[in-house]
Design an enzyme around this catalytic site. Sequence first.
Site, PDB file in Angstrom:
ATOM      1  N   LYS A   1       6.450  -1.856   1.866  1.00 12.03           N
ATOM      2  CA  LYS A   1       5.275  -1.287   2.543  1.00 12.03           C
ATOM      3  C   LYS A   1       4.114  -2.270   2.426  1.00 12.03           C
ATOM      4  O   LYS A   1       3.181  -2.106   1.642  1.00 12.03           O
ATOM      5  CB  LYS A   1       4.929   0.095   1.970  1.00 12.03           C
ATOM      6  CG  LYS A   1       4.129   0.955   2.935  1.00 12.03           C
ATOM      7  CD  LYS A   1       4.218   2.414   2.597  1.00 12.03           C
ATOM      8  CE  LYS A   1       3.241   3.274   3.377  1.00 12.03           C
ATOM      9  NZ  LYS A   1       3.384   3.236   4.825  1.00 12.03           N
TER      10      LYS A   1
ATOM     11  N   TYR B   1       0.834  -1.201   0.000  1.00 15.87           N
ATOM     12  CA  TYR B   1       0.000   0.000   0.000  1.00 15.87           C
ATOM     13  C   TYR B   1       0.862   1.241   0.000  1.00 15.87           C
ATOM     14  O   TYR B   1       2.082   1.179   0.182  1.00 15.87           O
ATOM     15  CB  TYR B   1      -0.950  -0.018   1.197  1.00 15.87           C
ATOM     16  CG  TYR B   1      -0.304   0.285   2.542  1.00 15.87           C
ATOM     17  CD1 TYR B   1       0.555  -0.630   3.147  1.00 15.87           C
ATOM     18  CD2 TYR B   1      -0.536   1.493   3.196  1.00 15.87           C
ATOM     19  CE1 TYR B   1       1.142  -0.355   4.367  1.00 15.87           C
ATOM     20  CE2 TYR B   1       0.056   1.772   4.428  1.00 15.87           C
ATOM     21  CZ  TYR B   1       0.891   0.847   5.003  1.00 15.87           C
ATOM     22  OH  TYR B   1       1.485   1.122   6.208  1.00 15.87           O
TER      23      TYR B   1
ATOM     24  N   ARG C   1       8.002   4.294  -4.755  1.00 19.09           N
ATOM     25  CA  ARG C   1       8.125   3.303  -3.674  1.00 19.09           C
ATOM     26  C   ARG C   1       7.115   2.164  -3.868  1.00 19.09           C
ATOM     27  O   ARG C   1       7.427   1.000  -3.603  1.00 19.09           O
ATOM     28  CB  ARG C   1       7.957   3.969  -2.304  1.00 19.09           C
ATOM     29  CG  ARG C   1       8.268   3.020  -1.152  1.00 19.09           C
ATOM     30  CD  ARG C   1       8.289   3.715   0.189  1.00 19.09           C
ATOM     31  NE  ARG C   1       6.983   4.258   0.527  1.00 19.09           N
ATOM     32  CZ  ARG C   1       6.750   5.041   1.588  1.00 19.09           C
ATOM     33  NH1 ARG C   1       7.744   5.371   2.406  1.00 19.09           N
ATOM     34  NH2 ARG C   1       5.542   5.490   1.826  1.00 19.09           N
TER      35      ARG C   1
ATOM     36  N   ARG D   1      -7.490 -20.505  -1.447  1.00 22.24           N
ATOM     37  CA  ARG D   1      -6.436 -20.269  -0.460  1.00 22.24           C
ATOM     38  C   ARG D   1      -5.322 -21.304  -0.582  1.00 22.24           C
ATOM     39  O   ARG D   1      -5.518 -22.495  -0.326  1.00 22.24           O
ATOM     40  CB  ARG D   1      -7.000 -20.287   0.956  1.00 22.24           C
ATOM     41  CG  ARG D   1      -5.950 -19.934   2.010  1.00 22.24           C
ATOM     42  CD  ARG D   1      -6.549 -19.873   3.408  1.00 22.24           C
ATOM     43  NE  ARG D   1      -5.541 -19.470   4.392  1.00 22.24           N
ATOM     44  CZ  ARG D   1      -4.659 -20.305   4.955  1.00 22.24           C
ATOM     45  NH1 ARG D   1      -4.669 -21.589   4.636  1.00 22.24           N
ATOM     46  NH2 ARG D   1      -3.774 -19.851   5.820  1.00 22.24           N
TER      47      ARG D   1
ATOM     48  N   LEU E   1      11.244   1.187   6.987  1.00 21.87           N
ATOM     49  CA  LEU E   1      10.658   1.747   5.781  1.00 21.87           C
ATOM     50  C   LEU E   1      11.413   3.022   5.405  1.00 21.87           C
ATOM     51  O   LEU E   1      11.686   3.862   6.268  1.00 21.87           O
ATOM     52  CB  LEU E   1       9.176   2.074   6.016  1.00 21.87           C
ATOM     53  CG  LEU E   1       8.455   2.542   4.751  1.00 21.87           C
ATOM     54  CD1 LEU E   1       8.236   1.382   3.782  1.00 21.87           C
ATOM     55  CD2 LEU E   1       7.134   3.206   5.089  1.00 21.87           C
TER      56      LEU E   1
ATOM     57  N   GLU F   1      11.480   2.236  14.704  1.00 24.29           N
ATOM     58  CA  GLU F   1      10.569   3.169  14.040  1.00 24.29           C
ATOM     59  C   GLU F   1       9.404   3.443  14.969  1.00 24.29           C
ATOM     60  O   GLU F   1       9.214   2.759  15.976  1.00 24.29           O
ATOM     61  CB  GLU F   1      10.002   2.540  12.756  1.00 24.29           C
ATOM     62  CG  GLU F   1      10.903   2.619  11.546  1.00 24.29           C
ATOM     63  CD  GLU F   1      10.283   1.907  10.355  1.00 24.29           C
ATOM     64  OE1 GLU F   1       9.665   2.585   9.529  1.00 24.29           O
ATOM     65  OE2 GLU F   1      10.424   0.687  10.261  1.00 24.29           O
TER      66      GLU F   1
HETATM   67  N1  PDD Z   1       2.937   4.986   7.467  1.00 23.47           N
HETATM   68  N2  PDD Z   1       7.632   3.809   9.057  1.00 23.47           N
HETATM   69  C1  PDD Z   1       6.493   3.094   9.068  1.00 23.47           C
HETATM   70  C2  PDD Z   1       6.486   1.784   9.769  1.00 23.47           C
HETATM   71  C3  PDD Z   1       5.331   3.591   8.432  1.00 23.47           C
HETATM   72  O1  PDD Z   1       4.207   2.867   8.436  1.00 23.47           O
HETATM   73  C4  PDD Z   1       5.375   4.869   7.815  1.00 23.47           C
HETATM   74  C5  PDD Z   1       4.198   5.459   7.092  1.00 23.47           C
HETATM   75  C6  PDD Z   1       6.583   5.584   7.850  1.00 23.47           C
HETATM   76  C7  PDD Z   1       6.720   6.935   7.207  1.00 23.47           C
HETATM   77  O2  PDD Z   1       6.801   6.850   5.816  1.00 23.47           O
HETATM   78  P1  PDD Z   1       6.268   8.054   4.911  1.00 23.47           P
HETATM   79  O3  PDD Z   1       7.021   9.254   5.325  1.00 23.47           O
HETATM   80  O4  PDD Z   1       6.589   7.633   3.527  1.00 23.47           O
HETATM   81  O5  PDD Z   1       4.796   8.198   5.177  1.00 23.47           O
HETATM   82  C8  PDD Z   1       7.691   5.014   8.461  1.00 23.47           C
HETATM   83  C9  PDD Z   1       1.755   5.415   6.732  1.00 23.47           C
HETATM   84  C10 PDD Z   1       1.533   6.882   6.729  1.00 23.47           C
HETATM   85  C11 PDD Z   1       0.572   4.608   7.215  1.00 23.47           C
HETATM   86  O6  PDD Z   1       0.739   3.420   7.382  1.00 23.47           O
HETATM   87  O7  PDD Z   1      -0.523   5.159   7.386  1.00 23.47           O
END
Ligand code: PDD
Length: 282
Positions: A145, A32, A51, A99, A201, A177
Amino acid sequence: MRTCWINGAYVPEAEAAVPIFDRGLLFGDGVYEVAAVMQGRLLDADLHLVRLARSLREVGIADTVGAAQWLEVMQALVSRNGIVEGLVYLQVTRGVAERDFVFPQGATPTVFAYARPKRVSDDPNAAGVAVHVTPDLRWARRDIKSVSLLAQVLAKEAAKAHGCFEAMMHEDGVVTEGGSSNLWIVTDGAVQTRPLSSKLLAGITRDVVLQVAAEAGIPVRERAFTVEQARGAAECFLTSATNFVLPIVSIDGHPVGSGVAGPVTERLRAGYLARARALTAG
Ligand code: PDD
């Protein structure tokens, strides 16, 4: 009712559904992206789509939509739903099949997206948020992601249960993180965040903030830090596409620095906002 996009069609939210055999549902087998909207326009959608393409490649799901059509869809969802400030979410799963763990033959990826309003420029959390320290229970390919987010769901729920906005996840005391953000500290006037690897990430906001810091003449260190170092830092903050730059003013109830948003964090938030405003202007 909100208009969503699924498998090529704009439909009312209630009709935007997937079969129970969707592999996103069965296995969390999908990826996503989330991009912010300001002034009715997408922010850094091109970077998010680069990405996305990488995530898809890494898990072997075909990119059946492509960046040009995704951009069109994302902007259309913003317009159709009258979003001025908010976010667009998009997801691709490996598709629908009986599945079985191995990749299905001939399944078509399921693709969908929606938009929602959120205050981003005048975020009520900009005064500062609290974080809760919790172990990082995730898998080893956090650079992808993936929609398999159970560890983050549990981390963020634990944070909420402790009255905190975000989780500060760690492995053996080293900060990894936030639950859905990258984490930073400020020491001796320099900003510090963990270097990129398959263990985190590569945040789009992280990358932009590194540039904003460099342009502002703020020294940058891409180096891991511990929970203890974060507790003792002058400032601490988080970055993500929908939160931009948010000060972290307490860690498990202990104030960070003076317990209010610090000057370096404020400069970075202001610099990030100025860039975002310029990129999404008229
Ligand atoms: N999350 N690290 C993790 C584990 C994340 O899920 C996210 C973003 C980030 C920041 O990445 P970016 O700057 O590209 O948004 C870092 C999104 C916003 C979410 O899951 O809603």
